[in-house]
Every structure is written in structure tokens, then in C-alpha cells.
Design a protein around this motif. Sequence first.
Motif, short mmCIF file in Angstrom:
data_model
loop_
_atom_site.label_atom_id
_atom_site.label_comp_id
_atom_site.label_asym_id
_atom_site.label_seq_id
_atom_site.Cartn_x
_atom_site.Cartn_y
_atom_site.Cartn_z
N ALA A 13 0.89 -1.07 0.02
CA ALA A 13 0.03 -0.08 -0.17
C ALA A 13 0.94 1.25 -0.06
O ALA A 13 0.56 2.24 -0.91
N CYS A 14 1.83 1.31 0.92
CA CYS A 14 2.69 2.35 0.97
C CYS A 14 3.65 2.45 -0.53
O CYS A 14 3.69 3.66 -1.02
N HIS A 15 3.99 1.31 -0.92
CA HIS A 15 4.82 1.41 -2.13
C HIS A 15 4.04 2.00 -3.40
O HIS A 15 4.54 2.86 -4.08
N ARG A 16 2.62 1.59 -3.36
CA ARG A 16 1.99 2.10 -4.33
C ARG A 16 1.50 3.84 -4.32
O ARG A 16 1.78 4.68 -5.19
N LEU A 17 1.44 4.01 -2.95
CA LEU A 17 0.96 5.61 -2.46
C LEU A 17 2.57 6.53 -3.04
O LEU A 17 2.28 7.55 -3.35
N PHE A 18 3.50 5.89 -2.71
CA PHE A 18 4.71 6.70 -2.86
C PHE A 18 5.36 6.44 -4.00
O PHE A 18 6.40 6.97 -4.55
N ASP A 19 4.67 5.79 -5.25
CA ASP A 19 5.46 5.46 -6.45
C ASP A 19 5.19 6.70 -7.47
O ASP A 19 4.17 7.14 -7.45
N ILE A 20 6.39 6.98 -8.01
CA ILE A 20 6.59 8.14 -8.87
C ILE A 20 6.46 7.78 -10.22
O ILE A 20 6.75 8.82 -11.19
N TYR A 21 6.46 6.37 -10.55
CA TYR A 21 6.61 6.05 -11.80
C TYR A 21 5.38 5.32 -12.34
O TYR A 21 5.24 5.12 -13.49
N ASN A 22 4.41 4.77 -11.54
CA ASN A 22 3.35 4.10 -11.90
C ASN A 22 2.00 4.77 -11.34
O ASN A 22 2.07 5.18 -10.38
N GLU A 23 0.77 4.50 -12.14
CA GLU A 23 -0.42 4.70 -11.41
C GLU A 23 -1.17 3.37 -11.00
O GLU A 23 -0.83 2.56 -11.99
N TYR A 24 -2.11 3.49 -10.37
CA TYR A 24 -2.85 2.21 -9.95
C TYR A 24 -4.15 2.80 -9.98
O TYR A 24 -4.85 3.76 -9.28
N GLU A 25 -5.03 2.01 -10.45
CA GLU A 25 -6.44 2.23 -10.65
C GLU A 25 -7.25 2.81 -9.44
O GLU A 25 -7.01 1.90 -8.28
N GLY A 26 -8.09 3.67 -9.39
CA GLY A 26 -8.59 4.29 -8.34
C GLY A 26 -7.80 4.84 -7.36
O GLY A 26 -8.13 5.02 -6.18
N LEU A 27 -6.40 5.06 -7.49
CA LEU A 27 -5.53 5.50 -6.67
C LEU A 27 -4.94 6.90 -6.92
O LEU A 27 -4.52 6.87 -8.10
N ASN A 28 -5.03 7.81 -6.08
CA ASN A 28 -4.20 9.25 -6.39
C ASN A 28 -2.95 8.86 -5.53
O ASN A 28 -2.84 8.89 -4.31
N ASN A 29 -1.74 8.89 -6.24
CA ASN A 29 -0.23 8.74 -5.42
C ASN A 29 0.69 9.55 -5.85
O ASN A 29 -0.13 10.77 -6.35
#
Lengths: 118, 344
Positions: free
Chosen positions: B65-81
Motif C-alpha cells: 500500500a505504501c509502495h503504491r502511494l509513494f510510487d512516482i513511476y506508475n499509476e494504480y487504478e482508483g488511487l491518487n499517488n
Amino acid sequence: MAKRNDALLAAALLLAALLLWGAARLRPGSAAALDVTVTVDGGEAARLPLAEDARLEIVNARGGVNVLVVEGGAARVVGADCPNQVCVRSRPISQEGELIVCLPHGVVIAIERHEGGR
Amino acid sequence: MRRGMACLGLALCLLLAGCAREARPQRRQAVWLDVFDTVTVLTAYTATEEEFARLSEEVHGELLACHRLFDIYNEYEGLNNLHTVNGSAGIAPVRTDARVLDMLEEARAMHDATGGRVNVAMGAVLALWHEARAVAGEDPEHARPPEAAALAEAAAHTDISGVLLDRGAGTVFLADPAMRLDVGAIGKGWAVRSVCERLRGEGVTGVCLSAGGNIATIGARGDGSPWRVAVENPFGGDYAAVLAIGDLAAVTSGSYERFFTVDGVRYHHIIDPETLYPSDRWVSVTVLAEDSALADALSTALFNMDGAEALALAEGMEGVEALLIRPDGTSVETAGFAAFRQGG
């Protein structure tokens, strides 16, 4: 009567001796109790006994190569075509829980207890 | 007859003693390569495999969860990161998870505490280095460091005061369209702390979590002995240190694993905000602290300071110890660091 007691005694001592020998053999930490496991991209690709010398070429789905050598109760990576060579520079592993990882290739080499022995 | 029975009884006891071992907590381990672009290892003592599987899933879940939130290279469906935040720079605030705001607030505090030596707003500069490293990996013949002019231009967009956090609205806004966030210096440590807080809250003990050099422990090993944490030797050979750290976090930043080489010159991944080039004073910095997010950010900051400044800062922080190793193999450490070394 005496002979039967002696036979029982001998049998019990033999059993005890066998148990102690078995326990020592499988004592946690001895190479005889451990395996080298190879996981590639999350799936277990190989499991080798640590006590047996072996050489294994690991190739991942993208063609990346790591060469694993098991020798003298320790495992190490002797060569790889990854850019940073961290796996090759890693120290040999021989204790439960130790790891050698090639991150670019998604390869994890670990020392684990034999499966099913518990 | 009785003697025979006694001996059989003894043998049976030996057999049972062997079986009784199985009821004690056993050391188990899980390894993940899918978070924070590094190697993450969870080691825990649990009585059953099922208990470990549950623990493992919980730990991996929070790390992911943290990895996805802090990711600057990828988007994840339904998530603003952070990728979303970077993409909205100069356009509009982005509503995102509270963890992102918490982490950025702490990152800003660490920036201020270290005279700007760790800066999560340096993304525009770091992006040039990431790209150069990627090109070097794919096409070594054409490997080059970023152009100095490009670095200088990017550096004009790294003022952390331009990172606008609105707690009430739950948003992050980068007013400067050319500003980019990159939280590599604090993200792992923050995630590890988040996991450990959760586990402690559940009464979990006997855990050691290591995310790419960010190590935190809860309680002791199965036999009551303290976890032993090794600090790698940048030059190979014996460990630089073996530590018994109790419930502290230990974070090591090193320049010897993530780098690329051009014409025999090595360019590693810890970029000095002042020079815009890889820091060359140290090859390894280890920080001990109760808070693994603080330790993570501080290890990067100290990497970018000279010895006198680094020691003064670390000594001045309560409960913080540090070890800094130079390229020539010599090292300096805070006065209290030695107390954590194990004999040998």
C-alpha cells in the motif's frame, strides 16, 4: 528371564542410540538438515540439499543468467550477466535464513530447513 | 523385567523430547522483491505456519500500500499517488491518502532539521540521474551522466516550500509545474515504521523486518536473544559492524550497490543537493534511532554532510547514533554507537 531382560535392555539402548544419532544428524544448523532454495520471479525453481556439491545455471523468463555453485556446505553465485553484480560479490551462504539476491533478475537464493521434516 | 521397561521408557522420553521441540516458535522468513525496488525480508518466530502466513500477508499488504502511494513511476487504478501529484504540478491540488500527507510533512521537517541535505522535492534532479542509470543499464556503450546544464535547470525547481499540503482538504499541490517529488530517501523507512506500529498495536513480537537496508525489530528472537543486525562492509570481507539493537531501527545508506559506470567513473544514487552529483564523502552511512522514518531520512542527509557537521547533528539528536564509512575505509561514529556493537 535374565536373557529376555538383557535383550530388552539392548533393544532400548539401541533405540536410544538411534534416536540420538538421528537427532544429531538433523540438528538445526548442520548442512545435512538444510536445503538451498532458488526462487525466480516469485516461484520456487529449485531446491537442492546443501550437503551435496552442485552447479546450477538459473535462467529467468527474460533470459537473465545466474550461476549457482553449492560446495563444501555453502552456496554462492559464481557468475551472472546482471548489470550490478551484487549477487556475485555477496558472501557465500550456509546458515538458515541467509540469502543471496539478484534484484535485476528477480532471483532469490536462500538456505532453508528441509521440507516436511517438522 | 523392570529394568527393561525403564530403558524403553527412557528411549520413549528421548523420542518425545524430540517431538516437543515442534511446539516452540520457529523462525520463518518471507522475501519480497516487489516493493520499493529492493529486497524486503520478514523474519519472525511463530508457533505455526498459518500464523506466519497471516503475519506475512499483513506486512506485505501494508508495504505494498505504501509502495503504491509513494510510487512516482506508475499509476494504480482508483488511487491518487505521488505519480498523480507530480502529474498535476502547476495544475491543481490532488486529493490523496493521509499516509502521503503524513510522510510529506515528516519529510519537510527532516529537510528543515538537516539544512536541506535531504529533500523530497528534488525529483526533477533525481529524474535525470534515474534516466541516466536506466540508459546505462540497457545500453552501456552509450552511458553518460546527465548534462550539467540540465541538472542546473532542474535544480531551480526543488524548493520544498513549494510543496503545499492542505490537511483539511487532504490534498497535495505542487505550485511549480516543473517540480517533482521523489521520496526515495524516506519512503522505505516510513513504510517500515507504519508496519511496525501496526504490529506492535496488535501485540505481535519476535519480528525483524528489513526493506532494502531499512531494518526494524519488535521484541527478541525465539530464544530471547536480541536480533543481530549486520552492517555490510562496502569493501567486502567481514561485516563493518554487527549490532544488537533492541527495538531500535537501523538504516544503512550505501553507494556500492546502485550505480552506473562511465569511462571507469562510478555514479551512484545518493545525489548531493548542493553539487547535484553523487556525494563522494562517504560510501556507507548507518543510523540507529527509534523512528525508522527519521533514521532513513537522516542516513541520506548525513551522506550529504562532512564528518564534523554529520556528527554534530547526530550527537545533538536524542536517541540517535551513526556510523559513517569513507571511501578510504576509515570511519567516524557517534560516541554511543559502540554500545550497540556485539563482540565480533
